[in-house]
Scaffold this motif. Structure first.
Motif, PDB file in Angstrom:
ATOM      1  N   VAL A  64       0.804  -1.219   0.000  1.00 31.94           N
ATOM      2  CA  VAL A  64       0.000   0.000   0.000  1.00 31.94           C
ATOM      3  C   VAL A  64       0.841   1.275   0.000  1.00 31.94           C
ATOM      4  CG1 VAL A  64      -0.270   0.004   2.524  1.00 31.94           C
ATOM      5  CG2 VAL A  64      -1.974   1.149   1.069  1.00 31.94           C
ATOM      6  N   GLU A  65       2.015   1.244   0.595  1.00 33.87           N
ATOM      7  CA  GLU A  65       2.829   2.472   0.654  1.00 33.87           C
ATOM      8  C   GLU A  65       3.105   2.992  -0.758  1.00 33.87           C
ATOM      9  OE1 GLU A  65       3.560  -0.362   2.239  1.00 33.87           O
ATOM     10  OE2 GLU A  65       3.109   0.282   4.306  1.00 33.87           O
ATOM     11  N   ILE A  66       3.352   2.065  -1.686  1.00 34.66           N
ATOM     12  CA  ILE A  66       3.661   2.466  -3.063  1.00 34.66           C
ATOM     13  C   ILE A  66       2.417   3.067  -3.716  1.00 34.66           C
ATOM     14  CG2 ILE A  66       4.361   1.612  -5.341  1.00 34.66           C
ATOM     15  CD1 ILE A  66       5.957  -0.604  -3.914  1.00 34.66           C
ATOM     16  N   THR A  67       1.318   2.312  -3.686  1.00 35.20           N
ATOM     17  CA  THR A  67       0.103   2.749  -4.376  1.00 35.20           C
ATOM     18  C   THR A  67      -0.433   4.047  -3.778  1.00 35.20           C
ATOM     19  OG1 THR A  67      -0.386   0.390  -4.547  1.00 35.20           O
ATOM     20  CG2 THR A  67      -2.098   1.921  -5.248  1.00 35.20           C
ATOM     21  N   CYS A  68      -0.446   4.121  -2.481  1.00 42.07           N
ATOM     22  CA  CYS A  68      -1.042   5.274  -1.813  1.00 42.07           C
ATOM     23  C   CYS A  68      -0.220   6.535  -2.089  1.00 42.07           C
ATOM     24  CB  CYS A  68      -1.138   4.984  -0.311  1.00 42.07           C
ATOM     25  SG  CYS A  68      -2.219   6.110   0.545  1.00 42.07           S
ATOM     26  N   SER A  69       1.090   6.407  -2.126  1.00 43.62           N
ATOM     27  CA  SER A  69       1.917   7.583  -2.429  1.00 43.62           C
ATOM     28  C   SER A  69       1.700   8.053  -3.862  1.00 43.62           C
ATOM     29  CB  SER A  69       3.399   7.275  -2.212  1.00 43.62           C
ATOM     30  OG  SER A  69       3.602   6.975  -0.857  1.00 43.62           O
ATOM     31  N   LEU A  70       1.537   7.096  -4.792  1.00 46.82           N
ATOM     32  CA  LEU A  70       1.254   7.497  -6.175  1.00 46.82           C
ATOM     33  C   LEU A  70      -0.072   8.251  -6.241  1.00 46.82           C
ATOM     34  CD1 LEU A  70       2.303   4.193  -8.037  1.00 46.82           C
ATOM     35  CD2 LEU A  70       3.525   6.385  -8.090  1.00 46.82           C
ATOM     36  N   LEU A  71      -1.071   7.751  -5.499  1.00 47.93           N
ATOM     37  CA  LEU A  71      -2.378   8.418  -5.487  1.00 47.93           C
ATOM     38  C   LEU A  71      -2.272   9.816  -4.880  1.00 47.93           C
ATOM     39  CD1 LEU A  71      -4.634   5.407  -4.406  1.00 47.93           C
ATOM     40  CD2 LEU A  71      -4.821   6.662  -6.567  1.00 47.93           C
ATOM     41  N   GLU A  72      -1.580   9.915  -3.749  1.00 43.00           N
ATOM     42  CA  GLU A  72      -1.490  11.220  -3.085  1.00 43.00           C
ATOM     43  C   GLU A  72      -0.738  12.231  -3.956  1.00 43.00           C
ATOM     44  OE1 GLU A  72       0.214  11.384   0.891  1.00 43.00           O
ATOM     45  OE2 GLU A  72      -0.555  13.433   1.160  1.00 43.00           O
ATOM     46  N   LEU A  96      -6.657  -0.509   2.717  1.00 37.90           N
ATOM     47  CA  LEU A  96      -7.559   0.389   3.437  1.00 37.90           C
ATOM     48  C   LEU A  96      -6.886   0.967   4.679  1.00 37.90           C
ATOM     49  CD1 LEU A  96     -10.265   1.734   3.759  1.00 37.90           C
ATOM     50  CD2 LEU A  96     -11.141  -0.347   4.844  1.00 37.90           C
ATOM     51  N   SER A  97      -6.166   0.135   5.432  1.00 35.56           N
ATOM     52  CA  SER A  97      -5.568   0.675   6.655  1.00 35.56           C
ATOM     53  C   SER A  97      -4.401   1.604   6.314  1.00 35.56           C
ATOM     54  CB  SER A  97      -5.159  -0.442   7.620  1.00 35.56           C
ATOM     55  OG  SER A  97      -4.092  -1.169   7.088  1.00 35.56           O
ATOM     56  N   GLY A  98      -3.635   1.271   5.255  1.00 29.29           N
ATOM     57  CA  GLY A  98      -2.539   2.154   4.840  1.00 29.29           C
ATOM     58  C   GLY A  98      -3.059   3.501   4.365  1.00 29.29           C
ATOM     59  N   TRP A  99      -4.139   3.460   3.618  1.00 23.55           N
ATOM     60  CA  TRP A  99      -4.776   4.699   3.135  1.00 23.55           C
ATOM     61  C   TRP A  99      -5.254   5.537   4.317  1.00 23.55           C
ATOM     62  CZ3 TRP A  99      -6.298   7.538  -1.202  1.00 23.55           C
ATOM     63  CH2 TRP A  99      -7.385   8.393  -1.042  1.00 23.55           C
ATOM     64  N   SER A 100      -5.915   4.904   5.269  1.00 29.06           N
ATOM     65  CA  SER A 100      -6.446   5.652   6.410  1.00 29.06           C
ATOM     66  C   SER A 100      -5.308   6.310   7.186  1.00 29.06           C
ATOM     67  CB  SER A 100      -7.238   4.734   7.344  1.00 29.06           C
ATOM     68  OG  SER A 100      -8.268   4.108   6.618  1.00 29.06           O
ATOM     69  N   LYS A 101      -4.230   5.558   7.360  1.00 23.55           N
ATOM     70  CA  LYS A 101      -3.084   6.103   8.087  1.00 23.55           C
ATOM     71  C   LYS A 101      -2.504   7.312   7.362  1.00 23.55           C
ATOM     72  CE  LYS A 101      -0.903   2.479  10.034  1.00 23.55           C
ATOM     73  NZ  LYS A 101      -0.003   1.342   9.710  1.00 23.55           N
ATOM     74  N   GLN A 102      -2.319   7.165   6.044  1.00 26.56           N
ATOM     75  CA  GLN A 102      -1.646   8.224   5.286  1.00 26.56           C
ATOM     76  C   GLN A 102      -2.558   9.405   4.961  1.00 26.56           C
ATOM     77  OE1 GLN A 102       0.804   6.720   2.062  1.00 26.56           O
ATOM     78  NE2 GLN A 102       0.860   8.693   0.988  1.00 26.56           N
ATOM     79  N   MET A 103      -3.866   9.162   4.810  1.00 25.39           N
ATOM     80  CA  MET A 103      -4.734  10.193   4.232  1.00 25.39           C
ATOM     81  C   MET A 103      -5.748  10.786   5.204  1.00 25.39           C
ATOM     82  SD  MET A 103      -3.363  10.255   1.328  1.00 25.39           S
ATOM     83  CE  MET A 103      -4.408  11.322   0.341  1.00 25.39           C
TER      84      MET A 103
END
Ligand code: UDP
Ligand code: MG
Length: 191
Positions: A64-72, A96-103
């Protein structure tokens, strides 16, 4: 705060097609997690290219760290958008949990658009769409459907319990599906 609509459904359910139409007409910016990962895979100098390709081929899910950073990063390029269509994400509990943490604190999740279509029809669409994807073959599709059933559908159910799912039958012709999708967005943005 960025408005976000998650767009989920099996591979080949029409997420990309419908998102392009929403982007064109409703002022939301379409961010396909899969397209962002494919672009990162092709980027010269990326340290994640091989890892991403192995997940794509296997129908498994990139950390998730990779995908979520690309999205952000992509969201930050469009600060004046009405909102974002996050297409094909979150696909599992880790996403979902990675997204919640980051976003959390940066986004407002409006709802989940669930494009519902029988899996055999979805598979045929993927096999016939001729986009040259390395995962639109029988072997990868089997694995992608398995991942969808075991990991992604439970996420849709999770959002369902929160009353956030708007389900649209996407077995029908694109124009009919889109008509119902527009109604969902109109209802959501009147609230
Ligand atoms: N993928 C991923 N995380 C995401 C989105 C996609 O790991 O958040 C990977 C996964 O391996 C998936 C592939 O990228 O099978 C293709 O995803 P895409 O959304 O393009 O496929 P679709 O469901 O639209 O056919
Ligand atoms: Mg797609």
């Amino acid at each position: 705060m960025f408005n976000v609509v998650f767009v989920l459904g099996p591979p080949g359910s029409g997420k990309g097609t419908i998102c392009s139409k929403i982007q064109e007409n409703l002022g939301y910016v379409h961010l396909s997690a899969g397209d962002l990962l494919r672009a990162e895979r092709e980027r010269a100098g990326s340290q994640f290219g091989a890892l991403i390709e192995s997940h794509i081929k296997n129908g498994s899910i990139v950390p998730v760290e990779i995908t979520c950073s690309l999205l952000e990063n992509a969201m930050n390029l469009h600060k004046t958008a009405n909102g974002f269509l996050v297409d094909g994400f979150p696909r599992n509990a880790d996403n979902l949990s990675g997204w919640s943490k980051q976003m959390s604190g940066k986004v407002h999740e409006q709802f989940v658009l669930f494009l519902s279509c029988p899996v055999d029809i979805c598979i045929n669409r993927c096999l016939n769409r001729g986009e040259g994807r390395t995962d639109d073959n029988v072997d990868s599709l089997k694995k992608r459907v398995e991942t969808y059933n075991n990991q992604t559908f439970p996420i849709i159910e999770h959002f369902g319990k929160l009353n956030m799912v708007r389900k649209v039958d996407s077995e029908r012709p694109v124009e009919e599906v889109y008509e119902d999708v527009v109604k969902v967005f109109e209802a959501a943005n009147q609230m």
